[in-house]
Motif scaffolding. Sequence first.
Motif, PDB file in Angstrom:
ATOM      1  N   LYS A 430       0.875  -1.158   0.088  1.00 40.74           N
ATOM      2  CA  LYS A 430       0.196  -0.120  -0.248  1.00 40.74           C
ATOM      3  C   LYS A 430       0.794   1.310  -0.069  1.00 40.74           C
ATOM      4  O   LYS A 430       0.421   2.315   0.526  1.00 40.74           O
ATOM      5  CB  LYS A 430      -1.013   0.025   1.335  1.00 40.74           C
ATOM      6  CG  LYS A 430      -1.671  -1.156   1.191  1.00 40.74           C
ATOM      7  CD  LYS A 430      -2.606  -1.595   0.318  1.00 40.74           C
ATOM      8  CE  LYS A 430      -3.700  -2.666   0.638  1.00 40.74           C
ATOM      9  NZ  LYS A 430      -4.233  -3.036  -0.451  1.00 40.74           N
ATOM     10  N   GLN A 431       2.009   1.235  -0.710  1.00 37.66           N
ATOM     11  CA  GLN A 431       2.940   2.116  -0.551  1.00 37.66           C
ATOM     12  C   GLN A 431       2.753   3.267  -1.897  1.00 37.66           C
ATOM     13  O   GLN A 431       3.261   4.236  -2.065  1.00 37.66           O
ATOM     14  CB  GLN A 431       4.550   1.863  -0.586  1.00 37.66           C
ATOM     15  CG  GLN A 431       4.749   1.295   0.847  1.00 37.66           C
ATOM     16  CD  GLN A 431       6.254   0.857   0.663  1.00 37.66           C
ATOM     17  OE1 GLN A 431       6.710   0.917  -0.293  1.00 37.66           O
ATOM     18  NE2 GLN A 431       6.654   0.283   1.865  1.00 37.66           N
ATOM     19  N   ARG A 433       1.076   5.727  -4.549  1.00 33.74           N
ATOM     20  CA  ARG A 433       0.108   6.908  -4.601  1.00 33.74           C
ATOM     21  C   ARG A 433       0.455   7.406  -5.994  1.00 33.74           C
ATOM     22  O   ARG A 433       1.170   7.479  -6.605  1.00 33.74           O
ATOM     23  CB  ARG A 433       0.591   7.893  -3.507  1.00 33.74           C
ATOM     24  CG  ARG A 433       0.509   7.198  -2.004  1.00 33.74           C
ATOM     25  CD  ARG A 433      -1.019   7.171  -1.669  1.00 33.74           C
ATOM     26  NE  ARG A 433      -1.202   6.802  -0.313  1.00 33.74           N
ATOM     27  CZ  ARG A 433      -1.210   5.412   0.314  1.00 33.74           C
ATOM     28  NH1 ARG A 433      -0.928   4.405  -0.635  1.00 33.74           N
ATOM     29  NH2 ARG A 433      -1.148   5.097   1.287  1.00 33.74           N
ATOM     30  N   GLU A 435       0.554  10.418  -8.674  1.00 39.42           N
ATOM     31  CA  GLU A 435       0.854  11.670  -8.893  1.00 39.42           C
ATOM     32  C   GLU A 435       0.111  12.577  -9.609  1.00 39.42           C
ATOM     33  O   GLU A 435      -0.847  12.024 -10.573  1.00 39.42           O
ATOM     34  CB  GLU A 435       2.169  11.654  -9.218  1.00 39.42           C
ATOM     35  CG  GLU A 435       3.314  11.051  -8.590  1.00 39.42           C
ATOM     36  CD  GLU A 435       3.741  11.747  -7.331  1.00 39.42           C
ATOM     37  OE1 GLU A 435       3.316  12.955  -7.361  1.00 39.42           O
ATOM     38  OE2 GLU A 435       3.939  10.923  -6.335  1.00 39.42           O
ATOM     39  N   ASP A 478      -0.676  10.942 -13.838  1.00 39.30           N
ATOM     40  CA  ASP A 478       0.387  10.167 -13.329  1.00 39.30           C
ATOM     41  C   ASP A 478       0.933   9.799 -14.534  1.00 39.30           C
ATOM     42  O   ASP A 478       0.453   8.405 -15.018  1.00 39.30           O
ATOM     43  CB  ASP A 478       0.066   9.178 -12.220  1.00 39.30           C
ATOM     44  CG  ASP A 478       1.201   8.727 -11.482  1.00 39.30           C
ATOM     45  OD1 ASP A 478       2.192   8.556 -12.200  1.00 39.30           O
ATOM     46  OD2 ASP A 478       1.210   8.466 -10.356  1.00 39.30           O
ATOM     47  N   ARG A 481       2.487   5.965 -14.073  1.00 38.61           N
ATOM     48  CA  ARG A 481       1.696   4.546 -13.945  1.00 38.61           C
ATOM     49  C   ARG A 481       0.970   4.340 -15.154  1.00 38.61           C
ATOM     50  O   ARG A 481       0.926   3.360 -15.536  1.00 38.61           O
ATOM     51  CB  ARG A 481       0.452   4.978 -12.893  1.00 38.61           C
ATOM     52  CG  ARG A 481       1.151   5.536 -11.484  1.00 38.61           C
ATOM     53  CD  ARG A 481       2.126   4.466 -11.133  1.00 38.61           C
ATOM     54  NE  ARG A 481       2.771   5.055  -9.722  1.00 38.61           N
ATOM     55  CZ  ARG A 481       4.099   4.750  -9.534  1.00 38.61           C
ATOM     56  NH1 ARG A 481       4.802   3.950 -10.231  1.00 38.61           N
ATOM     57  NH2 ARG A 481       4.726   5.219  -8.756  1.00 38.61           N
ATOM     58  N   LEU A 567      -6.125   1.950  -8.649  1.00 38.25           N
ATOM     59  CA  LEU A 567      -5.881   3.141  -8.276  1.00 38.25           C
ATOM     60  C   LEU A 567      -6.632   4.293  -8.886  1.00 38.25           C
ATOM     61  O   LEU A 567      -6.763   5.245  -8.255  1.00 38.25           O
ATOM     62  CB  LEU A 567      -4.380   3.292  -8.278  1.00 38.25           C
ATOM     63  CG  LEU A 567      -3.467   2.524  -7.353  1.00 38.25           C
ATOM     64  CD1 LEU A 567      -1.719   2.821  -7.894  1.00 38.25           C
ATOM     65  CD2 LEU A 567      -3.847   2.650  -5.976  1.00 38.25           C
ATOM     66  N   ASP A 702       9.658   6.376  -5.914  1.00 35.70           N
ATOM     67  CA  ASP A 702       8.865   6.719  -4.819  1.00 35.70           C
ATOM     68  C   ASP A 702       9.132   6.846  -3.344  1.00 35.70           C
ATOM     69  O   ASP A 702       8.436   7.391  -2.676  1.00 35.70           O
ATOM     70  CB  ASP A 702       7.709   5.499  -5.200  1.00 35.70           C
ATOM     71  CG  ASP A 702       6.960   5.901  -6.218  1.00 35.70           C
ATOM     72  OD1 ASP A 702       7.151   6.807  -6.843  1.00 35.70           O
ATOM     73  OD2 ASP A 702       6.367   4.853  -6.955  1.00 35.70           O
TER      74      ASP A 702
END
Length: 743
Positions: A430-431, A433, A435, A478, A481, A567, A702
Amino acid sequence: MKKSYLLFLLLFITFIPVGGLAQKDPCFDAQLDSLYNISSNSIEKYDYKEAIIQARNLIEEARLRDNNSYIFHAYNMLGASYSDLKDTIRARENYEEALEYAVKSRNDTLVLWANNNLGNIYSEDKKTKQTGIDYYNKAIALAKKLNSKIEVLYPTVNIAWTYLDNDAPSRAKPYLEEAWEIVEEIHKDDKYLLSQLNYLTGRYHAEVNELEKAEKFLKEAIANAEDENYLIEASLAYKEYAKVLFSLEKYEDAYLALDKYEEYNSEVFEQERLRQVEIANAQFDNNEFQNNLKLAEKEQEYQAQIIKKSNEKIFIMLVSSIILVIILFSLNKINRDRTKLIQELKHKNKELRDSKDEAERLARLKTQFFSTVSHEIRTPLYGVIGLTSLLLEDESLKKHESDLKSLKFSADYLLALINDVLQMNKMESKQLRLEKVSFHLQDLMTSVLNTFEFSRVQNNNKIHVDVDKDIPSYLMGDPVRLSQIMMNLVGNAVKFTERGNIYISARLRKVVDENYIIYFEVKDDGIGIPENKQKTIFEEFSQVSTTNYSYQGTGLGLPIVKKLLELHDSEIKLKSEEGKGSTFSFVIPFEKDKDRRETARNEEVKSSFKEYEDSLHPKKILIVDDNHINQVVTTKILKKENFECDVAGSGEEAIEKLQETNFDLVLMDLNMPGMGGLEATKKIRESNTKVPVVALTAVEVDEMREKIYNAGMDDIIVKPYDVQQFYQIIYRNMSGRKIPCEL
């Protein structure tokens, strides 16, 4: 009218002695054999009451000994008794029980007999004759398995008799022929069998109007029966013989045959009458026995109810007393257990806290391990990919171009594998995120295609790209991703397509509250995905089975795509047919970057280059890296663009060089012995805030992004990198366009 033969067969099967030779059988039991003999002898004497009692006793004793063979014989005798008493329902029920225990005994001969007896019961009724024939056929199959021709003979003749009784002579014929073959082989002197077969064969010829043949066989049947004084067989044969003679217009002989029929029939009738009297008496005794048994059972049930009620009262009083005692003990125990449980709960809570701390420690170690592995593997890969890219541009090495491309492809594949594993680890912890930065969609798509150029050429594919003109050039989201999603989908399409086409498109669906809803699609005409695999391929380490080793991979690409889209609050959709290709699609909303002009991307890049070329500062760069190979690779890449390069092997040396010389840009490695890149940058910023410092690192961005920017760095380049994008970031930072966009 087949009852005569069926009765013979029934008695033959029922009264095969269990003693004698059977004593050698492991199932033999002297006491059970005695009960068996008493029951069977009682049937012979028409004493069915005694036969039924002893058969039931045999069942009880055999069950106590778990002897299925004797249980079969007991039920078989009950079936015979009720059959003689004309109670066909009970006869059938007992024969079915006999079959069940014959199967349990694993004795094929017993199973054969049980099937034949059930065939006798069912075939007597025209409505159930086919069921009877089915049972006979089962008996025949078992007899053939046992290689016993005599056992084959009985059900075979019974089937023929059944078909003749039901006016189907053509169906009876093959069974008669087979019976004759068996009799001729092993029983040609048996007058009883010969009289039966001649009688049935004569009936067959009579029914198909072959009267001369019928006359011949019936005369032979009569001769066989009279030789041994078989009254019933002689009577049946004379009756049928008279019919045939009458049809042949031999009226005088026909009347003589009828006289003989009447003579034999009278004797049979007298014997049958005596037998029926015995059966009637037995039936009466049996009914009386059944009634007495019912009365005894009712009396026993009534007594049992009285005893039960008395016992219930005693039981209730006893239970009440026990309950009171238990309650007292329970209250005392509850109090003691409560104290004990409180202590155990405190201990468990402590263990849980310790387990939680240990789990968190292991999670940190796992993250640290992956970070270290990432850096340690990416650092040498930087050298491999960088040097390979330089060697590919060397005209003198053109003859090795194919080998160098293979080398670069392998290094790129290894890098992708590392990235996939790290990416999955990051998502699981769960790290990850999202952008929200500005990016150029066309550039992103071009970068993705360039990555797979070698694979595309190797598989002889054509890639078609279509980006909707209504989509703004610059979007907010992002890009890293999105690139990962597209890289995995396009990579799969290239890998699983040979000499085919790959279509990549981005279409604007609609604009909702300044969000541009963009539909992305990657389509190929490759091998496709079987329907039963279309769900499992999105599971980790799952792949479509293939014999082509070149299709192998980690099986992480599509699971990563699925999690990355989650996400974005989106999902991956798949349409595929094996052998006809696959289509992957998804939808992601992006905002338009209102601060960027809608100009062509190449014009902006040229503008950046022009701003730098117009600058009066010399193009001098300080490379800070403790790895000698990385120093060489980075220096050679920069010198190709005519940059002047200097090298520092540590943070301390970099600070000293910056104090002595003015540089236009610093490429700073993060992990170095002594003073690392972050600490060195902080020291540099204390005296020099203008020189651009770009992080050149192999660690996971990250994990470090916030620390990198807080240390005073301006941009990030992740090793290994694309050379053209590397130059772009260098030019952008040297021209003063401080827009962080890590590579």
